[in-house]
Design an enzyme around this catalytic site. Structure first.
Site, short mmCIF file in Angstrom:
data_model
loop_
_atom_site.label_atom_id
_atom_site.label_comp_id
_atom_site.label_asym_id
_atom_site.label_seq_id
_atom_site.Cartn_x
_atom_site.Cartn_y
_atom_site.Cartn_z
N CYS A 219 30.98 39.66 39.80
CA CYS A 219 30.68 38.39 40.45
C CYS A 219 31.45 38.23 41.76
O CYS A 219 32.64 37.88 41.76
CB CYS A 219 31.01 37.24 39.49
SG CYS A 219 30.71 35.64 40.22
N CYS B 75 32.72 34.72 42.52
CA CYS B 75 33.86 34.29 41.70
C CYS B 75 35.15 34.96 42.18
O CYS B 75 36.20 34.33 42.23
CB CYS B 75 33.70 34.68 40.23
SG CYS B 75 32.09 34.38 39.53
N ASP B 76 35.08 36.25 42.50
CA ASP B 76 36.31 37.04 42.68
C ASP B 76 36.56 37.49 44.13
O ASP B 76 37.61 38.06 44.42
CB ASP B 76 36.26 38.29 41.79
CG ASP B 76 36.18 37.91 40.31
OD1 ASP B 76 36.73 36.85 39.96
OD2 ASP B 76 35.56 38.66 39.54
#
Ligand code: NAP
Length: 298
Positions: free
Chosen positions: A127, A130-131
């Site tokens: 992701c 997200c990261d």
């Protein structure tokens, strides 16, 4: 006794809940992880009719609030069995219902190479939104050739020093408009006709080994973003559904399974187009069909 139990709180499941709640049904959603399904990780949705642009997180949260405010109950439990009499068993309990809607979607496909499982969360991610921020100023690679990989590469190019976009063919599956955009971004290097053989690192990702037409090359990266599509997780439902060779639920009309009172909606079924629009459509059809047919089951 519940009227409808929905397994999965992605767009298909939550739309099914919305339709059932508006018909005054008692609805339980059972979700193993968090609400939103795959769409919650989309950086921006621009192909949902009527909404010009919205982040996946905002869309999923708005739909979640809509169903919770209308009275849906949600339990964060893992379903381990659904029997033909519509008893749903989770890791925490058993629930009887008149109808079940299976809306478990699909999960990230793995590369299944050395280093992948070992380094998840320590440089390996599925992701980018997200990261991505953990890799400011560093070098990363994105693996895949679909829209997710292309979007991830563009997104990461604004954060990191350099993105290697690694794809196993010379042509991308994703949209031409993203390919054109990528061709104009200086810090994205295309590594085509190449597969990742191994992810190296002890405590964290240090490099990847890629293979291109028999040549091996090591690239030093801090992050490996894997975006090679999704696969379903329907094995536990095999007693009540038929699966195709890829594990998707076969439904002749797109809503019924082989067992009366058990329905399917969303990406987990065999279908030609897996998009947000088709997922919510499935959810609406599954709920209205379940409500209509529950009278026959009573
Ligand atoms: P996808 O379209 O299925 O693409 C998966 C990619 O991964 C393909 O390029 C495939 O290569 C590659 N791949 C698969 N298995 C591999 C393996 N073992 N090793 C290396 N490469 C592998 O998946 P996606 O990109 O996640 O997209 C899923 C759906 O969501 C699509 O319909 C997509 O259009 C949609 N989507 C839309 C948007 C948007 O409209 N903004 C954004 C994201 C996703 P091959 O091409 O060689 O098969």
């Amino acid at each position: 006794m519940w009227d409808i139990i929905i397994v999965g709180a992605g767009p298909a499941g939550m739309t099914a809940a919305l339709y059932a709640l508006r018909a005054n049904k008692k609805v339980l959603i059972i979700e193993a992880k968090t609400y939103g399904g795959q769409i919650i990780n989309a950086s921006s949705i621009e192909n949902y009719p009527g909404i010009e642009s919205i982040s996946g997180f905002d869309y999923a949260t708005s739909l979640y609030n809509q169903v919770i405010n209308k009275g849906a109950e949600i339990k964060y439990e893992t379903v381990i069995h659904v029997d033909e009499d519509r008893v749903v068993t989770t890791d925490k309990g058993k629930y009887q219902t008149k109808s079940v809607i299976l809306a478990t979607g699909a999960e990230n496909r793995k590369l299944r190479i050395e280093g992948e499982n070992e380094l998840v969360g320590r440089g390996v991610s599925y992701c980018a939104t997200c990261d991505g921020n953990f890799y400011k100023g560093k070098d990363v690679c994105v693996v895949g050739g679909g829209n997710t990989a292309l979007e991830d590469a563009i997104y990461l190019s604004n954060i990191v020093n350099k993105v290697y976009l690694i794809h196993r063919r010379s042509e991308f599956r994703g949209d031409e408009k993203y390919v054109e955009e990528i061709n104009n971004i200086n810090n994205i290097e295309l590594v085509l006709d190449s597969i990742v053989e191994r992810i190296n690192g002890t405590d964290r990702v240090e490099s990847i080994l890629i293979k291109n037409l028999d040549n091996l090359r090591e690239i030093k990266v801090d992050g490996v973003f894997i975006a090679v599509g999704q696969e379903p997780k329907n094995e536990i439902f095999k007693n009540v559904v038929d699966l195709d060779d890829k594990g998707y639920i076969i439904s002749e009309d797109g809503v019924h399974t082989k067992v009366k009172g058990i329905y399917v909606a969303g990406d987990s079924r065999v279908k030609s187009l897996r998009q947000l629009t088709t997922a919510v459509s499935d959810g609406a059809i599954a709920a209205t069909t379940a409500i209509k047919e529950a009278k026959e089951i009573d």
